[in-house]
Design a protein around this motif. Structure first.
Motif, PDB file in Angstrom:
ATOM      1  N   ALA A 247     -25.363  36.127-104.794  1.00 34.78           N
ATOM      2  CA  ALA A 247     -25.061  34.722-104.535  1.00 34.78           C
ATOM      3  C   ALA A 247     -24.784  34.067-105.888  1.00 34.78           C
ATOM      4  CB  ALA A 247     -26.231  34.046-103.840  1.00 34.78           C
ATOM      5  N   LEU A 248     -23.613  33.474-105.979  1.00 40.60           N
ATOM      6  CA  LEU A 248     -23.207  32.881-107.258  1.00 40.60           C
ATOM      7  C   LEU A 248     -22.815  31.426-107.049  1.00 40.60           C
ATOM      8  CD1 LEU A 248     -20.823  35.711-108.587  1.00 40.60           C
ATOM      9  CD2 LEU A 248     -23.240  35.370-109.183  1.00 40.60           C
ATOM     10  N   GLU A 249     -23.105  30.644-108.066  1.00 43.47           N
ATOM     11  CA  GLU A 249     -22.557  29.294-108.114  1.00 43.47           C
ATOM     12  C   GLU A 249     -21.599  29.297-109.296  1.00 43.47           C
ATOM     13  OE1 GLU A 249     -24.294  24.779-107.882  1.00 43.47           O
ATOM     14  OE2 GLU A 249     -25.219  26.163-109.284  1.00 43.47           O
ATOM     15  N   ILE A 250     -20.334  29.081-109.009  1.00 43.18           N
ATOM     16  CA  ILE A 250     -19.305  29.163-110.057  1.00 43.18           C
ATOM     17  C   ILE A 250     -18.666  27.800-110.228  1.00 43.18           C
ATOM     18  CG2 ILE A 250     -17.147  30.271-110.766  1.00 43.18           C
ATOM     19  CD1 ILE A 250     -17.976  32.682-109.102  1.00 43.18           C
ATOM     20  N   ASN A 251     -18.588  27.405-111.464  1.00 35.93           N
ATOM     21  CA  ASN A 251     -18.053  26.080-111.758  1.00 35.93           C
ATOM     22  C   ASN A 251     -17.288  26.165-113.071  1.00 35.93           C
ATOM     23  OD1 ASN A 251     -17.624  23.340-111.847  1.00 35.93           O
ATOM     24  ND2 ASN A 251     -19.673  22.882-111.025  1.00 35.93           N
ATOM     25  N   GLY A 252     -16.060  25.687-113.061  1.00 35.07           N
ATOM     26  CA  GLY A 252     -15.268  25.707-114.285  1.00 35.07           C
ATOM     27  C   GLY A 252     -15.102  27.103-114.854  1.00 35.07           C
ATOM     28  N   GLY A 253     -14.974  28.082-113.966  1.00 32.15           N
ATOM     29  CA  GLY A 253     -14.721  29.445-114.427  1.00 32.15           C
ATOM     30  C   GLY A 253     -15.944  30.149-114.967  1.00 32.15           C
ATOM     31  N   GLY A 281     -24.003  31.393-116.941  1.00 32.93           N
ATOM     32  CA  GLY A 281     -23.188  30.896-118.030  1.00 32.93           C
ATOM     33  C   GLY A 281     -22.034  31.812-118.407  1.00 32.93           C
ATOM     34  N   ALA A 282     -22.011  32.995-117.802  1.00 30.80           N
ATOM     35  CA  ALA A 282     -20.962  33.948-118.167  1.00 30.80           C
ATOM     36  C   ALA A 282     -19.719  33.755-117.311  1.00 30.80           C
ATOM     37  CB  ALA A 282     -21.486  35.371-117.982  1.00 30.80           C
TER      38      ALA A 282
END
Lengths: 338, 751
Positions: A247-253, A281-282
């Protein structure tokens, strides 16, 4: 199968009273695992307390934006519940990866947490097993251990927890609500199941006089970027060799939040905060996924037949994280891996 | 009137099965029924020192507990325990006979109670004390002690020498693990004691008369006093060829209690019955650079029990398929402390042809030849052992039609060269071959004046469609519609039948029906000709046919009389004719069925997950009586072959001598998700030599070659050759830490 008495619990308080009065009693809900184990003479309850009429079948939103799932909600109802499909698709997917349609119709939410291991020796009373008979020895360590654990094992036990649903619940950081003689309490999902240590007979931290009443999901459901990938020996109706909930939260790449839980590899759904921290952060890409996988598996230990799981888990983690990052989650009814 | 033979006729027993009216052995309810639960040994070898039944007997509802100490008398000679399918010269297992433990999960006691739950509970309270002895259950550890069986196919030429001088040599070992039949219906027997020493036995079996003789032998009973029925069987696949122990236990119980007893085995108990033996297949092929075989060496080493030598022809299938001047076949058995293995769908061929056809694939790779082209170059028009031609062999046509339906021509030969996104695509093929056997069976046809026909035989329908094909054949022979025909099967009091096995039942019963129908026609003609002004006056038997409920002159239906009229006129209510199949011995031809199997697999390159996405099975098996049930047979074989390739394996812990996955959760067979497109083609194969109707049988050919085709496709997809079945994903992956699956090493040796 032994002879047993049957009684029905009128309400949660009555259920707790009844189980407290009889230490050899067991609750029965869907019975999809308990009845099997009774037929194999592994579980020998003298009394079954039927809890199927308790009012624990609601799926409702909580005040802080989460969802509370009653312990008796059938697995199939939960998987296809609009709230779950929309906000926690990872959970819906993990449920549908498990068992068969018929079993999911019977199996309850609370019961799913209490499934016992499928270690071949646990099921066979003709062989020693520390989980079944403390102190008798572990036959799997030097026996047929192809499906056994690679993480968090002990000298006493290398069993795995068989649930798919729980892997998603671990990733989602659900809370388990329980009731007991001294009232209600909450258990963080990470603390619910135990590692075998030298007491492998205890699967969970649920006390013998307690009952699960609900599972609470926090508001954050990772509905955009998630995937549950289950690798098994046939394409359906088999327990996981390795399964991964990502499960990922991705924002601004960039990955802002990451959860990674594994099934089929340990006595409990396996999470590693350090591995997840490597993702945070990656930029979501395979090299980063591989680093997280390596971190998660750094202490993995294979036995005679299951060492392959270490590399398989690594590949599965990378693949599942890629599916989550690309918003192409594995679809359980499609057997081709995306 | 149109022929029913050759059509896609739905099962005549289908409705009874789906509505629950079809009764299986464990479903016969009689007043006073007692229920038996089995206690199994938990050790592999030794003696029973003591069985303590005190606690179990205290349970309310328990009637008695039978052990070797207190059972009714049983015969003491091995011959009394033999049966039609028992290996020659062995000492068949005797349930509850003495204190010896010969294999794990051996039945050692039977708890009899007023209901099943009580029996089962009490069985857990039976305390068994053993004197444990050392044992051996691991074939790998006993290979050196394996002995060659007596009757291998004779060697031709000098295979060793030919192999040594061959331009290209390939040698490889293949392994098939022990596999279990796992029929859906559990083994069960309901034995009804009739009060005057007579027994009616409802048993799950592939041969009611075999069970009848067996029970009579063990208990010294007269055949007239023992009737065995098995009207419906929910799958058996060979596990019901020999009588199994449930019938002995239920009979012991009925004799002891003098009341009816039912014993239904649990799934776990069925892992103490029989299985396909683990077999190591050692292949060596020598070929010219052009792909001509010059040497075939095939050695099989299989497990058996210590008390019986079970072996089937694993090794000589190359005799039937591929020309080679030099060949040697050896079959060895390693005796272990296990229950005797048994026939399981295409015994010998499913395993031996798997190995042969994988070796041929490896040879094709080494020769840089298309694997189908290699088969055609080696194609044999004769059984090389006997030198005889085939009664019919349309295998070339199987290859052609199969390849065309599959699209084989588009195959890129190089491994790992075809892909579909993240999946590697592999195309593999293999040949299948099986025997076309026929046996003496008898059937009785009863025609009543109202036009109803009853056809009966002691044969069993194990789900294959025997009821249906018999109705079809009778319909054609009697000129009657299929639905006017009742077929009675699975009763030892009916006309003689062999066990239902070897793919021989369809051909055998069809000819018995045809012969009985001939007799019936003869009698009807005679009766018709006694009628005044009979239009059939002067006609001979061959000049008349039965059609549309009448007997008529061939080619002139105006000269006909309705059968009802004939019978009424003659004052005959019923005509009954019983005949045997009466096959003529044909020792001038080889009799076989053949197939070409082509499979497509898709393998996830990163994870090794295998999907069998397409299978084409083109079969040449003479005349197909029922294209619908025959297609089902072949599809079932394909599904099983996929399971053999990818899933099935009994996991034995040799520290305990015990199958550890003795249930169908952990013993994997394919589920729906594992099966995609399966196309079955029946190639035209007229055969007037094998028997008048040209029938060969399709029960077993469907599985043969399938596992090899899948395994060869997996190699083509991945470049990794896995020879020990099942091909699980861990065998494909060579841990490299990262990147793609690593290529496996072929053991093909080039000179």
């Amino acid at each position: 199968m032994n002879n047993f008495a049957y009684s029905r619990a009128a309400d949660v308080a009555d259920a707790v009273r009844q189980i407290a009065a009889d230490r050899n009693a067991k609750f029965i809900a869907g019975g999809t695992n308990l009845i099997d184990l009774m037929k194999y003479d592994v579980e020998r309850p003298v009394r079954l307390i039927d809890i199927t009429r308790l009012p624990l079948r609601a799926v409702e939103e909580t005040r802080d934006g989460g969802v509370r799932v009653g312990a008796l909600v059938p697995n199939s109802d939960l998987a296809y519940h609009p709230l779950i499909e929309a906000r926690y698709p990872l959970l819906a997917s993990a449920i549908l990866a498990g068992a068969s349609a018929q079993l999911r119709n019977m199996a309850s939410t609370g019961g799913n947490l209490l499934q016992r291991t499928r270690c071949l020796y646990f099921y066979d009373t003709a062989t020693p097993c520390n989980k079944r008979e403390p102190g008798s020895g572990c036959s799997a360590i030097n026996g047929i251990n192809r499906t056994n654990a690679i993480l968090g094992t002990s000298e006493a036990c290398i069993a795995t927890h068989p649930s798919d649903m729980c892997v998603a619940l671990a990733a989602l950081e659900a809370t388990v609500h329980v009731a007991g003689p001294s009232g209600e309490r909450c258990i963080d999902f990470a603390d619910f199941h135990r590692l075998p240590g030298d007491t492998p007979d205890r699967d969970t931290n649920l006390e013998s006089q307690e009952i699960i009443t609900a599972i609470e999901l926090p508001a954050k459901g990772f509905a955009e970027n998630h995937s549950y990938l289950k690798i098994r020996d046939r394409l359906s109706y088999a327990f996981a060799l390795v399964s991964v909930a990502a499960a990922l939260e991705i924002n601004g790449g960039r990955i802002r939040d990451a959860r990674l839980a594994l099934g089929g590899v340990a006595h409990k759904p396996w999470r590693d905060r350090e591995a997840e921290a490597l993702l945070q952060g990656a930029v979501p890409e395979r090299t980063v996924f591989a680093k997280a996988a390596d971190r998660l598996l750094r202490d993995a230990k294979g036995y005679a037949h299951n060492a392959f799981k270490i590399d398989l888990a690594r590949r599965a983690i990378i693949r599942t994280l890629a599916q989550a990052a690309n918003a192409t989650p594995q679809i359980q009814s499609v057997k081709k891996i995306r | 009137m149109t022929s029913s033979i050759g059509t896609a006729t739905s099962r005549v027993d289908g409705r009874a099965k789906v509505t629950g009216r079809a009764k299986y052995a464990g479903e016969f309810n009689v007043p006073g029924l007692a229920y038996g639960a089995v206690v199994m040994s938990t050790i592999t070898k030794g003696r029973i020192a003591r069985i303590d039944t005190t606690q179990a007997l205290k349970v309310e509802g328990v009637i008695d507990i039978l052990t070797h100490d207190n059972r009714p008398p049983m015969a003491s000679d091995d011959k009394d325990y033999s049966d039609d399918v028992a290996p020659e010269g062995g000492s068949p297992f005797r349930p509850l006979y003495d204190d010896r433990i010969r294999f794990n999960r051996q039945p050692i006691a039977l708890v009899l109670a007023e209901d099943w739950e009580t029996a089962r509970f009490a069985a857990t309270l039976v305390q068994v004390h053993y004197e444990v002895e050392g044992f051996a259950t691991d074939l790998h550890a006993e290979l050196e002690r394996a002995r060659a069986v007596d009757k291998p196919v004779k060697p031709r030429g000098d295979a060793s020498k030919a192999l040594a001088r061959a331009a290209l040599r390939l040698s490889a070992d293949y392994l098939i693990p022990a596999e279990y039949h796992n029929p859906m219906e559990p083994f069960a027997a309901t034995v009804i004691w009739d009060g005057d020493g007579k027994l009616t036995i409802h048993d799950k079996t592939q041969g009611v008369q075999n069970v009848q003789r067996y029970v009579c032998g063990i208990f010294h009973l007269k055949p007239d006093d023992v009737r065995v029925t098995s009207p419906f069987v929910g799958g058996a696949f060979g596990s019901g060829l020999r009588p199994q122990y449930e019938v002995v236990l239920a009979t012991l119980g009925a004799l002891k209690l003098k009341r009816p007893v039912r014993v239904v085995l649990t799934r776990e108990e069925m892992y103490g019955l029989s299985y396909r033996p683990m077999t190591l297949e050692r292949l060596a092929l020598g070929a010219s650079a052009e792909g001509a075989l010059d040497a075939v060496m095939h050695e099989a080493i299989a497990m058996t029990s210590r008390n019986e030598d079970f072996s089937r022809n694993d090794t000589a299938w190359a005799e039937l398929l591929y020309k080679s001047s030099n060949a040697r076949y050896v079959h060895k058995l390693a005796a272990l402390d296990v229950v005797t293995p048994a026939d399981m769908r295409a015994p010998g061929a499913a395993t031996g042809v798997y190995a042969l056809e994988c070796a041929m694939d490896e040879l094709a790779v080494a020769l840089k030849l298309d694997p189908l082209e290699l088969r055609l170059r080696c194609y044999s028009e004769r059984d090389q052992g006997s030198g005889q031609p085939y009664s019919s062999k349309q295998l070339r046509e199987c290859y052609r039609q199969g390849a065309e339906a599959f699209g084989w021509a588009k195959r890129n030969a190089a491994p790992r060269s075809m892909r579909d996104g993240s999946e590697l695509v592999g195309w593999g093929m293999a040949t299948g071959v099986w025997e076309a056997l026929q046996m003496p069976f008898a059937t009785r046809i009863l025609l009543t004046a109202n036009g109803h026909v009853e056809v009966s035989c002691a044969a069993t329908d194990i789900g294959t469609g025997t009821y249906t094909v018999m109705a079809q054949v009778a319909a054609d022979m009697l000129g009657a519609p299929v639905d006017s025909i009742t077929v009675k099967l699975g009763d030892s009091s009916l006309p003689q039948a062999q066990v239902e096995g070897g793919s021989w039942t369809a051909a055998s019963v069809a000819h018995a029906i045809a012969n009985a129908a001939d007799d019936l026609r003869k009698e009807l003609l005679a009766l018709a000709q006694t009628m005044p002004n009979s239009p059939l006056q002067g006609l001979k038997l061959d000049d008349v046919v039965l059609a549309d409920g009448a007997i008529a002159a061939k080619g002139d239906t105006r000269r006909s009389i309705g059968l009802a009229d004939v019978m009424r006129q003659a004052g005959v209510e019923r005509i009954e004719k019983e005949r045997g199949s009466d096959f003529k011995e044909d020792d001038k031809h080889a009799h076989n069925t053949h197939s070409a199997v082509l499979a497509e697999v898709k393998v996830d390159e990163e994870l090794g997950v295998i999907r069998v996405t397409r299978v084409v099975n083109a079969v040449a098996a003479g005349r197909i009586i029922n294209t619908k049930t025959a297609t089902s047979q072949i599809m079932g074989g394909v599904v099983w072959g996929i399971g053999m390739a990818l899933h099935e394996e009994a996991l034995v812990d040799h520290a305990f001598g015990r199958v550890m996955n003795a249930n169908i959760a952990e013993y994997h067979v394919p589920v729906n998700a594992d099966i995609h497109e399966v196309k079955v083609i029946f190639v035209e194969e007229p055969d007037s030599v094998i028997n008048p109707l040209g029938i060969k049988g399709v029960g077993e050919i469907g599985i043969v070659g399938v596992a090899a085709a899948v395994a060869n496709a997996v190699y083509h997809a991945t470049g990794t050759r896995v020879r020990d079945l099942p091909i699980t994903l861990d065998k494909l992956a060579r841990p490299t830490g990262s990147g793609d699956l690593e290529l496996g090493q072929s053991r093909a040796a080039k000179q």
